[in-house]
Scaffold this motif. Structure first.
Motif, mmCIF file in Angstrom:
data_model
loop_
_atom_site.group_PDB
_atom_site.id
_atom_site.type_symbol
_atom_site.label_atom_id
_atom_site.label_comp_id
_atom_site.label_asym_id
_atom_site.label_seq_id
_atom_site.Cartn_x
_atom_site.Cartn_y
_atom_site.Cartn_z
ATOM 1 N N ARG A 177 0.822 -1.216 0.000
ATOM 2 C CA ARG A 177 0.000 0.000 0.000
ATOM 3 C C ARG A 177 0.855 1.264 0.000
ATOM 4 O O ARG A 177 0.617 2.189 -0.783
ATOM 5 C CB ARG A 177 -0.928 -0.009 1.211
ATOM 6 C CG ARG A 177 -1.809 1.230 1.347
ATOM 7 C CD ARG A 177 -2.629 1.142 2.614
ATOM 8 N NE ARG A 177 -1.764 0.936 3.770
ATOM 9 C CZ ARG A 177 -2.165 0.363 4.905
ATOM 10 N NH1 ARG A 177 -3.394 -0.084 5.027
ATOM 11 N NH2 ARG A 177 -1.324 0.229 5.918
ATOM 12 N N ASP A 178 1.855 1.326 0.864
ATOM 13 C CA ASP A 178 2.692 2.527 0.939
ATOM 14 C C ASP A 178 3.429 2.763 -0.378
ATOM 15 O O ASP A 178 3.582 3.910 -0.823
ATOM 16 C CB ASP A 178 3.705 2.415 2.082
ATOM 17 C CG ASP A 178 3.062 2.493 3.452
ATOM 18 O OD1 ASP A 178 1.851 2.803 3.522
ATOM 19 O OD2 ASP A 178 3.759 2.245 4.459
ATOM 20 N N THR A 181 1.106 4.208 -2.960
ATOM 21 C CA THR A 181 0.855 5.598 -2.574
ATOM 22 C C THR A 181 2.011 6.490 -3.005
ATOM 23 O O THR A 181 1.813 7.572 -3.572
ATOM 24 C CB THR A 181 0.643 5.700 -1.060
ATOM 25 O OG1 THR A 181 -0.459 4.872 -0.666
ATOM 26 C CG2 THR A 181 0.356 7.127 -0.634
ATOM 27 N N ASP A 182 3.237 6.034 -2.767
ATOM 28 C CA ASP A 182 4.416 6.815 -3.149
ATOM 29 C C ASP A 182 4.515 6.965 -4.663
ATOM 30 O O ASP A 182 4.865 8.045 -5.173
ATOM 31 C CB ASP A 182 5.686 6.153 -2.611
ATOM 32 C CG ASP A 182 5.782 6.220 -1.091
ATOM 33 O OD1 ASP A 182 5.055 7.021 -0.473
ATOM 34 O OD2 ASP A 182 6.582 5.448 -0.515
ATOM 35 N N ALA A 212 -4.687 2.681 -1.157
ATOM 36 C CA ALA A 212 -3.745 3.758 -1.458
ATOM 37 C C ALA A 212 -4.474 5.101 -1.540
ATOM 38 O O ALA A 212 -3.987 6.120 -1.031
ATOM 39 C CB ALA A 212 -3.013 3.463 -2.766
ATOM 40 N N GLN A 215 -5.268 6.229 1.911
ATOM 41 C CA GLN A 215 -4.094 6.747 2.596
ATOM 42 C C GLN A 215 -3.742 8.155 2.108
ATOM 43 O O GLN A 215 -3.373 9.021 2.909
ATOM 44 C CB GLN A 215 -2.912 5.805 2.383
ATOM 45 C CG GLN A 215 -1.649 6.207 3.140
ATOM 46 C CD GLN A 215 -0.738 5.026 3.402
ATOM 47 O OE1 GLN A 215 -1.205 3.964 3.829
ATOM 48 N NE2 GLN A 215 0.537 5.193 3.148
ATOM 49 N N GLN A 219 -3.541 11.486 4.423
ATOM 50 C CA GLN A 219 -2.319 12.292 4.439
ATOM 51 C C GLN A 219 -2.563 13.728 3.987
ATOM 52 O O GLN A 219 -1.646 14.544 3.988
ATOM 53 C CB GLN A 219 -1.259 11.655 3.533
ATOM 54 C CG GLN A 219 -0.717 10.330 4.031
ATOM 55 C CD GLN A 219 0.223 9.676 3.029
ATOM 56 O OE1 GLN A 219 0.287 10.072 1.855
ATOM 57 N NE2 GLN A 219 0.960 8.674 3.466
#
Length: 363
Positions: A177-178, A181-182, A212, A215, A219
């Motif tokens: 997931r991270d 997202t990145d 994602a 998130q 953020q």
């Protein structure tokens, strides 16, 4: 318990992969051949959380890497290619008849960013039970069939590539997931003021994509979300989980498109494995309650049941992408995004139209 342990892998094997032979990882090895003049060359960029194989550095396996790795592949699509199909080599690759890897390059993050800077970007997030080579060649097939100008980007998460590894694959999605997202954040940053990032996520890959997006909203990255055009094809997501994800994500500048079919046999088995909880990709939009819930979410949901299904009715999105040239000719529409408003629609594969569910029910 023993019966359940036997039943689940058997059902998944029958419904999701038909226990067919898998393409070997060697199909990723570059072949020094001259493709025919009428072959189509497709450049694919890949970002992956899979580990690179030490003995075959051109390939990625099922292991989980720490952070993203980047690569580029040039794939030759044969002159006689049939839309929606992948002509896998049966023996030594022949560019006259097969998909063939011509070039492969491992890239640094900076080189990856430079290669895509200023270009339209289209990201494919594959589903459950996919090897890296299957996902890569599927990306090449869709790029060749759609005739889109966007640079195809594969985001490949560490699927085990095994019919018995459904839960392990779901863990692989959560692990990635991270990283997704990145990637979306970086792609959005690189685009021009009016540039867009298109995302097509299939099956379990839709779960990863929704996480994602969730998130990014948490953020406070509204600037990234505003640049995304998202299509979820046959999403393998529990309805209650999806509702909570959608609540957090909230309205998108471009409504999320959800492609569904109530006769999806693979998702029916996924629901059975998940204690009978229906998956979003198999909802029936003729049900007034479901229709109202989807419309309230601010998304556009499209029933694509009219497309002639594969054996298990789980990969209709492939045929929809292959219809892009006809859709473009008849209505100037990109598959799934030609409808500019939220709501419920039915795709008519004969007339090549997206009809409002209200109009369909009134006929």
């Amino acid at each position: 318990m023993f019966a359940r342990q036997i039943l689940i892998p058997t059902l998944l094997c029958l419904a999701l992969a038909a226990c067919s032979a898998r393409p070997p990882i060697e199909t990723l090895a570059p072949v020094a051949v001259q493709p025919p003049a009428d072959a189509k060359l497709v450049q694919i960029y890949a970002a992956t959380t899979r580990q690179r194989l030490a003995d075959r550095p051109y390939a990625f396996g099922a292991g989980r890497a720490e952070g993203l790795s980047y690569a580029a592949f040039q794939i030759s699509v044969p002159p006689g290619h049939q839309p929606g199909k992948i002509e896998w080599p049966d023996g030594p690759p022949d560019p006259q008849t097969d998909f063939v890897t011509l070039r492969q390059q491992i890239m640094s993050p900076a080189a990856f960013a430079d290669a895509l800077r200023g270009k339209d970007a289209g990201v494919f997030v594959h589903g459950y039970n996919h090897s890296f080579q299957e996902a890569l060649f599927r990306t090449a097939q869709m790029g060749a069939d759609s005739h889109l100008t966007a640079s195809p980007i594969l985001f490949s998460w560490p699927s085990e590539g095994s019919t018995a590894a459904y839960l392990a694959d779901r863990d692989g999605v959560d692990y990635s997931r991270d990283a997704l997202t990145d990637l979306l954040t970086e792609l959005a940053r690189q685009r021009s003021a009016n540039g867009r990032v298109a995302i097509l996520a299939h099956s379990m890959g839709a779960r990863l994509t929704m996480e994602a997006l969730r998130q990014l909203r948490l953020q406070g990255r509204d600037d990234v979300l505003a640049r995304l055009d998202v299509v979820l094809a046959a999403p393998d997501i529990d309805i209650d989980t999806f509702r909570e994800q959608a609540r957090v994500i909230g309205p998108m500048q471009e409504p999320i498109t959800v492609l569904v079919a109530s006769d999806d046999k693979a998702l029916a088995i996924s629901a059975r494995v998940s204690s009978g909880r229906q998956r979003v990709g198999s909802i029936d939009i003729r049900n007034p309650q479901i229709r109202r819930a989807m419309e309230h979410s601010g998304m556009r949901v499209i029933d694509i049941s009219s497309i002639q299904p594969d054996q298990f009715a789980h990969d209709r999105y492939i045929d929809l992408i292959s219809l892009y040239p006809q859709l473009e000719a008849t209505q100037g529409a990109t598959p799934g995004t030609g409808i500019r408003r939220a709501g419920a629609f039915i795709f008519d594969s004969v007339g090549m139209t997206f009809d409002s569910i209200g109009n369909v029910l009134a006929d």
